[in-house]
Design a protein around this motif. Sequence first.
Motif, PDB file in Angstrom:
ATOM      1  N   THR A 156       0.843  -1.196   0.000  1.00  0.00           N
ATOM      2  CA  THR A 156       0.000   0.000   0.000  1.00  0.00           C
ATOM      3  C   THR A 156       0.877   1.244   0.000  1.00  0.00           C
ATOM      4  O   THR A 156       2.070   1.182   0.346  1.00  0.00           O
ATOM      5  N   ARG A 198       0.662   3.685   1.981  1.00  0.00           N
ATOM      6  CA  ARG A 198       1.013   3.977   3.383  1.00  0.00           C
ATOM      7  C   ARG A 198       2.233   3.156   3.802  1.00  0.00           C
ATOM      8  O   ARG A 198       3.151   3.678   4.452  1.00  0.00           O
ATOM      9  N   SER A 199       2.261   1.873   3.410  1.00  0.00           N
ATOM     10  CA  SER A 199       3.408   1.026   3.748  1.00  0.00           C
ATOM     11  C   SER A 199       4.660   1.500   3.028  1.00  0.00           C
ATOM     12  O   SER A 199       5.761   1.469   3.585  1.00  0.00           O
ATOM     13  N   HIS A 233       5.359   4.594   2.224  1.00  0.00           N
ATOM     14  CA  HIS A 233       5.843   5.765   2.960  1.00  0.00           C
ATOM     15  C   HIS A 233       6.638   5.331   4.191  1.00  0.00           C
ATOM     16  O   HIS A 233       7.717   5.877   4.476  1.00  0.00           O
ATOM     17  N   ARG A 234       6.121   4.352   4.908  1.00  0.00           N
ATOM     18  CA  ARG A 234       6.788   3.881   6.129  1.00  0.00           C
ATOM     19  C   ARG A 234       8.163   3.288   5.800  1.00  0.00           C
ATOM     20  O   ARG A 234       9.160   3.556   6.476  1.00  0.00           O
ATOM     21  N   LEU A 235       8.222   2.486   4.728  1.00  0.00           N
ATOM     22  CA  LEU A 235       9.489   1.864   4.330  1.00  0.00           C
ATOM     23  C   LEU A 235      10.505   2.925   3.892  1.00  0.00           C
ATOM     24  O   LEU A 235      11.688   2.849   4.231  1.00  0.00           O
ATOM     25  N   LEU A 294      10.752   6.067   4.822  1.00  0.00           N
ATOM     26  CA  LEU A 294      11.275   6.775   5.987  1.00  0.00           C
ATOM     27  C   LEU A 294      12.339   5.942   6.694  1.00  0.00           C
ATOM     28  O   LEU A 294      13.381   6.459   7.117  1.00  0.00           O
ATOM     29  N   LEU A 295      12.090   4.646   6.795  1.00  0.00           N
ATOM     30  CA  LEU A 295      13.041   3.733   7.431  1.00  0.00           C
ATOM     31  C   LEU A 295      14.340   3.662   6.632  1.00  0.00           C
ATOM     32  O   LEU A 295      15.446   3.708   7.187  1.00  0.00           O
ATOM     33  N   TRP A 296      14.224   3.576   5.304  1.00  0.00           N
ATOM     34  CA  TRP A 296      15.405   3.466   4.440  1.00  0.00           C
ATOM     35  C   TRP A 296      16.183   4.767   4.377  1.00  0.00           C
ATOM     36  O   TRP A 296      17.395   4.755   4.257  1.00  0.00           O
ATOM     37  N   ASP A 308      16.426   6.875   6.910  1.00  0.00           N
ATOM     38  CA  ASP A 308      17.140   6.917   8.193  1.00  0.00           C
ATOM     39  C   ASP A 308      18.403   6.067   8.163  1.00  0.00           C
ATOM     40  O   ASP A 308      19.378   6.360   8.865  1.00  0.00           O
TER      41      ASP A 308
END
Length: 438
Positions: A394, A396-397, A399-401, A403-405, A407
């Motif tokens: 998705t 949303r997922s 976006h989350r990934l 942000l993690l990558w 960082d």
Amino acid sequence: MQIKIGIIGTRTVVEKIASVIQSFPTFVPVIRIVNDEEETVHIAEQLSKDVELLLLSGPLSHRKVKEIVPLSVPVHYVPLTGAGLYKALFHSMQSGKLEGGISVDTLTRTIVIRTLHDLELDGTKVVVYDGPAYSSPDSLVAFHQKQAESGTCSIALTGVEQVAQQLTNLQVSNEWLVPSEQDIIVSLERALLSSESRRGKESQIVVGMINVDDFGKLVMKRNSEHEVQKLKLDIHRTVLGYVESLDGYLTSLGGDEYLFFTTRGIFERETGGYKTIPLAKDANKSFGISLSMGIGFGISANVAGMNARVALRKSKEAGGNTCFIVREDQTLIGPLEMADPVQTVLSPMNAELVKRAEDAGMTSAYLSKLLSQMARFGKCEYKVHDLAALLEVTVRSAHRLLLLWIDNGLVEIAGLEKMPKGRPRQIFRFSFLTDKSL
């Protein structure tokens, strides 16, 4: 197996070699740029202590190094052949100076006449330098200058960059004969075969696994069991023919999967240095099927087999129709060109970088898909919606990934795309996929 190769030469040729060497994953280039041939000897002597072999940009520097400094490593150079002459003749024709005659050095008269004949330019007047094979730049400049001043020739073709620069300063029309990409590829292949590491790996066992993509769907399209069995036989015959070209041994693991063994030296030669798998194209054109392949190297057959299974899984995760190689040090190569053309030849991805990506939440499936897109389309920048579609998650997922990558230093924000309505969309670049990061 990583082979350190020293590359020495002037900037133009070295940059061309550096571009071509990306398609040789085994080589780790150590580059030194020189301003003239005189610097080459000292740099070659210093660099030979840190590399396994040397590649010089021309025959003149090669001769000087061999005569003055006896080195313990193989020394190769990029020869100038008729291929580099075609481009120079084309430019001369465009400038309208070919009709006045040409003066040529470095190449033999036979090569020049044959090239002109191939281009149907037999009437062109040619004066070829007949002095010593390794004459000084000053001698070559004097030769071309004499031909120009006497009106014998209207343009000079030289294989020495220093000569071309001096002729330009003297306002003598000239073209520098730069080695072609094919000349460089042949030189790199010869260098690879001469390396001690390469010879030591010649007989190493290679394990390969081949899987027919979506075999179940192919079976469902057949009208009878007879057609299904015939398809299996056709595929088996095609795979058997390919393994035979590898002097390998093949066994079937079922209707859609095969296991084969060969040696590293033969596999490297047949794939053109880990670039392309001709089997996939043959299977696609003959039967309309695509294949996934995993190749494993290892210090034992057991390790090679496990690496082959890991490589096959990465090929399937990338969507099929790909081939990955996992080497004994867990370095990842791929994807290799299969039925679809590959735009970008990726450098080997080391095990530490793969682990770093996976620790940052980038699963093996995500990594395989990103590598496949990079190799096939040169794509390393995505908008979040495009990335979500590729990874089959998705928005949303995604976006989350991202942000993690970000960082973890794997992804950076490359820019913004303005939209007719609404907020601009961010463009994310997967910086770890670029050559320097690899």
